[in-house]
Motif scaffolding. Structure first.
Motif, PDB file in Angstrom:
ATOM      1  N   ALA A 109      -7.435   2.883  -3.477  1.00 49.38           N
ATOM      2  CA  ALA A 109      -7.705   2.122  -2.260  1.00 49.38           C
ATOM      3  C   ALA A 109      -8.560   0.890  -2.557  1.00 49.38           C
ATOM      4  O   ALA A 109      -8.421  -0.140  -1.898  1.00 49.38           O
ATOM      5  N   TYR A 120       0.111   2.481  -1.895  1.00 49.84           N
ATOM      6  CA  TYR A 120      -0.143   1.168  -1.294  1.00 49.84           C
ATOM      7  C   TYR A 120       1.007   0.200  -1.540  1.00 49.84           C
ATOM      8  O   TYR A 120       1.503  -0.433  -0.622  1.00 49.84           O
ATOM      9  N   TYR A 130      -8.362  -1.687  -4.721  1.00 50.86           N
ATOM     10  CA  TYR A 130      -7.257  -2.151  -5.566  1.00 50.86           C
ATOM     11  C   TYR A 130      -7.598  -2.458  -7.023  1.00 50.86           C
ATOM     12  O   TYR A 130      -6.836  -2.067  -7.906  1.00 50.86           O
TER      13      TYR A 130
END
Length: 142
Positions: free
Chosen positions: A54, A29, A56
Protein backbone atom coordinates in the motif's frame (compact mmCIF):
# COMPACT_ATOMS: atom_id res chain seq x y z
CA UNK A 1 16.14 -25.98 -5.32
CA UNK A 2 14.88 -27.29 -8.60
CA UNK A 3 17.36 -27.72 -11.41
CA UNK A 4 16.78 -27.85 -15.13
CA UNK A 5 15.43 -31.33 -15.94
CA UNK A 6 17.38 -33.20 -18.63
CA UNK A 7 14.39 -33.19 -20.99
CA UNK A 8 13.80 -29.43 -20.68
CA UNK A 9 15.73 -26.49 -22.14
CA UNK A 10 16.95 -23.85 -19.67
CA UNK A 11 14.53 -21.30 -21.17
CA UNK A 12 11.60 -23.71 -20.75
CA UNK A 13 12.61 -24.39 -17.13
CA UNK A 14 12.87 -20.66 -16.40
CA UNK A 15 9.51 -20.02 -18.10
CA UNK A 16 7.83 -22.78 -16.12
CA UNK A 17 9.19 -21.49 -12.81
CA UNK A 18 8.28 -17.86 -13.61
CA UNK A 19 4.77 -18.84 -14.70
CA UNK A 20 4.20 -20.79 -11.48
CA UNK A 21 5.18 -17.88 -9.23
CA UNK A 22 3.50 -15.22 -11.36
CA UNK A 23 0.19 -16.73 -10.27
CA UNK A 24 1.19 -16.11 -6.64
CA UNK A 25 2.14 -12.44 -7.11
CA UNK A 26 0.63 -9.97 -4.66
CA UNK A 27 -0.60 -7.22 -6.99
CA UNK A 28 -3.85 -5.87 -5.53
CA UNK A 29 -3.14 -2.27 -6.63
CA UNK A 30 -1.91 -2.57 -10.20
CA UNK A 31 -3.34 -6.00 -10.98
CA UNK A 32 -0.12 -6.54 -12.97
CA UNK A 33 1.44 -9.82 -11.91
CA UNK A 34 5.05 -10.52 -12.79
CA UNK A 35 7.12 -13.68 -12.31
CA UNK A 36 10.86 -14.02 -12.73
CA UNK A 37 13.26 -16.94 -12.57
CA UNK A 38 17.05 -17.07 -12.54
CA UNK A 39 19.36 -19.90 -13.47
CA UNK A 40 22.43 -19.86 -11.26
CA UNK A 41 25.96 -21.11 -11.89
CA UNK A 42 25.11 -24.58 -10.55
CA UNK A 43 22.07 -25.08 -12.78
CA UNK A 44 19.55 -24.41 -10.00
CA UNK A 45 16.43 -22.39 -10.80
CA UNK A 46 15.20 -19.73 -8.35
CA UNK A 47 11.93 -17.84 -8.78
CA UNK A 48 10.27 -14.72 -7.42
CA UNK A 49 7.13 -12.66 -7.98
CA UNK A 50 6.23 -9.04 -7.49
CA UNK A 51 4.87 -8.10 -4.09
CA UNK A 52 3.08 -4.76 -3.99
CA UNK A 53 2.54 -2.69 -0.87
CA UNK A 54 0.00 0.00 0.00
CA UNK A 55 3.01 2.28 0.51
CA UNK A 56 3.93 1.95 -3.18
CA UNK A 57 7.69 2.54 -3.02
CA UNK A 58 8.26 -0.41 -0.70
CA UNK A 59 6.93 -3.05 -3.07
CA UNK A 60 9.31 -5.67 -4.46
CA UNK A 61 9.92 -6.56 -8.10
CA UNK A 62 9.83 -10.17 -9.22
CA UNK A 63 13.47 -10.01 -10.31
CA UNK A 64 14.53 -8.85 -6.83
CA UNK A 65 12.63 -11.75 -5.29
CA UNK A 66 14.24 -14.28 -7.62
CA UNK A 67 17.71 -12.89 -6.93
CA UNK A 68 17.08 -12.98 -3.18
CA UNK A 69 15.92 -16.60 -3.49
CA UNK A 70 19.09 -17.43 -5.43
CA UNK A 71 21.34 -15.88 -2.79
CA UNK A 72 19.38 -17.54 0.03
CA UNK A 73 19.78 -20.87 -1.80
CA UNK A 74 23.54 -20.47 -2.08
CA UNK A 75 23.78 -19.26 -5.68
CA UNK A 76 26.19 -16.45 -6.44
CA UNK A 77 26.06 -15.93 -10.23
CA UNK A 78 23.15 -15.45 -12.60
CA UNK A 79 23.72 -17.53 -15.72
CA UNK A 80 20.37 -16.43 -17.23
CA UNK A 81 17.16 -14.72 -16.15
CA UNK A 82 13.62 -14.74 -17.52
CA UNK A 83 10.96 -12.13 -16.74
CA UNK A 84 7.32 -12.95 -17.45
CA UNK A 85 4.51 -10.39 -17.60
CA UNK A 86 1.07 -10.09 -19.14
CA UNK A 87 -0.03 -7.61 -21.77
CA UNK A 88 1.19 -6.80 -25.26
CA UNK A 89 4.30 -4.78 -24.32
CA UNK A 90 7.64 -6.32 -23.41
CA UNK A 91 8.03 -6.49 -19.63
CA UNK A 92 11.74 -5.86 -19.31
CA UNK A 93 13.41 -5.36 -15.93
CA UNK A 94 13.12 -1.85 -14.49
CA UNK A 95 16.29 0.20 -14.09
CA UNK A 96 16.78 -0.80 -10.46
CA UNK A 97 16.41 -4.48 -11.32
CA UNK A 98 18.84 -4.15 -14.22
CA UNK A 99 21.37 -2.93 -11.66
CA UNK A 100 20.43 -5.76 -9.28
CA UNK A 101 20.99 -8.28 -12.07
CA UNK A 102 24.34 -6.62 -12.86
CA UNK A 103 25.52 -7.34 -9.33
CA UNK A 104 25.34 -11.07 -10.05
CA UNK A 105 25.61 -11.41 -13.84
CA UNK A 106 28.18 -10.84 -16.54
CA UNK A 107 27.44 -8.29 -19.28
CA UNK A 108 26.78 -11.13 -21.76
CA UNK A 109 24.26 -12.91 -19.48
CA UNK A 110 20.98 -13.56 -21.31
CA UNK A 111 17.89 -11.70 -20.13
CA UNK A 112 14.80 -13.38 -21.58
CA UNK A 113 11.46 -11.58 -21.71
CA UNK A 114 8.28 -13.63 -21.98
CA UNK A 115 4.53 -13.30 -22.07
CA UNK A 116 1.90 -15.91 -21.29
CA UNK A 117 2.41 -17.45 -24.74
CA UNK A 118 6.16 -17.95 -24.22
CA UNK A 119 9.43 -16.27 -25.06
CA UNK A 120 9.05 -12.88 -26.74
CA UNK A 121 12.62 -11.60 -26.95
CA UNK A 122 16.11 -12.12 -25.54
CA UNK A 123 18.73 -9.51 -24.72
CA UNK A 124 22.14 -9.51 -23.12
CA UNK A 125 22.43 -7.62 -19.86
CA UNK A 126 24.86 -5.27 -21.61
CA UNK A 127 22.19 -4.40 -24.20
CA UNK A 128 19.78 -3.46 -21.40
CA UNK A 129 22.35 -1.74 -19.17
CA UNK A 130 25.26 -0.55 -21.32
CA UNK A 131 28.44 0.79 -19.75
CA UNK A 132 27.21 -0.37 -16.37
CA UNK A 133 28.69 0.09 -12.92
CA UNK A 134 29.33 -3.16 -11.07
CA UNK A 135 31.50 -4.97 -8.55
CA UNK A 136 34.52 -4.82 -10.86
CA UNK A 137 34.41 -1.00 -10.68
CA UNK A 138 35.09 -1.34 -6.95
CA UNK A 139 37.86 -3.88 -7.40
CA UNK A 140 35.68 -6.76 -6.27
CA UNK A 141 35.72 -9.89 -8.43
CA UNK A 142 32.40 -10.40 -10.08
Amino acid sequence: MPTVPDRMSPIDALFSAALAVQARAHAPYSGFRVGAAVLDETGAVHAGCNVENAAYPVGTCAEAGAIAAMVAGGGRRIAAILVLGDGEALVTPCGACRQRIREFAAPDAPVHVAGPEGLRRSFTLDALLPVSFGPDNLGVGA
